[in-house]
Scaffold this motif. Sequence first.
Motif, short mmCIF file in Angstrom:
data_model
loop_
_atom_site.label_atom_id
_atom_site.label_comp_id
_atom_site.label_asym_id
_atom_site.label_seq_id
_atom_site.Cartn_x
_atom_site.Cartn_y
_atom_site.Cartn_z
N SER A 1 6.78 -5.79 0.47
CA SER A 1 5.25 -5.64 1.14
C SER A 1 5.98 -4.33 1.89
CB SER A 1 4.85 -6.68 2.14
OG SER A 1 5.91 -7.08 3.10
N GLN B 1 5.56 -1.02 -0.71
CA GLN B 1 4.78 -1.02 -0.62
C GLN B 1 3.81 -0.37 0.25
OE1 GLN B 1 3.63 -5.40 -1.36
NE2 GLN B 1 2.98 -5.28 -4.02
N LYS B 2 3.87 -0.49 1.83
CA LYS B 2 3.52 0.39 2.56
C LYS B 2 3.67 1.02 2.61
CE LYS B 2 0.42 -0.29 6.40
NZ LYS B 2 -0.62 -1.01 7.05
N LYS C 1 2.39 3.25 -1.24
CA LYS C 1 1.17 3.88 -0.45
C LYS C 1 0.94 5.12 0.67
CE LYS C 1 -0.73 -1.06 -1.74
NZ LYS C 1 -1.39 -2.64 -1.04
N ASP D 1 0.98 -2.79 -11.57
CA ASP D 1 -0.19 -1.72 -10.39
C ASP D 1 -0.66 -1.58 -8.82
OD1 ASP D 1 -2.00 -3.23 -12.86
OD2 ASP D 1 -1.55 -5.50 -11.42
N THR D 2 0.71 -1.77 -8.52
CA THR D 2 1.29 -1.17 -7.01
C THR D 2 1.55 0.46 -7.00
OG1 THR D 2 1.06 -2.77 -6.21
CG2 THR D 2 2.46 -0.74 -4.94
#
Length: 288
Positions: free
Chosen positions: A176, A179-180, A183, A216-217
């Motif tokens: 996570s 991912q942050k 993004k 997807d990420t």
Amino acid sequence: MSSKIQKPIFREYIIGSDLLKGFPVEIIYPRIPQFHFLLAFASEDYVEDPNTKKKLGRGNFRATWDVKKFSPESIRNVKSEYGAKVVISLGGRGTDFPFNPQDKEIWIDNAKKSLELIITEQYKDPFGTVIDGIDINYEYIESSEEDFAYCIGKVIDYLKTLISVVSIAPSNPVLSHYQKLFKAKPDRVDWVNYQYYKQKVSNTKEFVNLHKTLIDTFSVEKLLAGYSTHPNDKGNISLEVFIEGALQLISSASLSGIFVSDAQSSLDSEPSHYYVEGKAQKLLTESD
């Protein structure tokens, strides 16, 4: 989507070098379009929190690899002779090297200065720096997702003026956080080295499904699948599952590259030295 990734990449971590004489160039497969060596790790210094006894990072990074073996001259040679790129990996393995800044702004400032010193002074030759990029590789993160993305993002923004390649190395326990970060900086991150060996992956179907979920990420163009030959990483995913899964992903143009950790451990891999590295690059170039 085409049936083949046009320019697959292979990356090799060098973690420890007691048994290595220098860059193990025998790993490089002639037909692989892109090859990166990653020197691990540039690690920061820490102080202890008097209340929690946890390590607090100060952002002052230094190279922990053998700088004599991996000198600016040796890097220039491996780049010119083999067309490889060389990246420095920031962070470290496990709880001894957490991401947990003592002060965010001071950490950012120190990280910028110390990493710039490594890149532009310690690793310069008459033509400029020989370092092509950085790799964010913290396996243990104490800070919030927001603080991780903010601090690392600021350092990436700054270092992008000095180097061309940026990668991140997420694993399941800290996914996570990465991912942050991704993004927040999707255009700054060139490659994502996902450490499949940090979680239990029992069969090929699990591996393929996990990779497609991660796409997807992180996108199919940037997501790389990682296998480790290090003894501490054995048991979560077998080589058979990894190879069969990679084959399936390659056949559907869902795998842009593979990385292996690490070169020193692969010296003793079975059935031969650097077996995994050779197998992986042949798979990527469809010449197995």
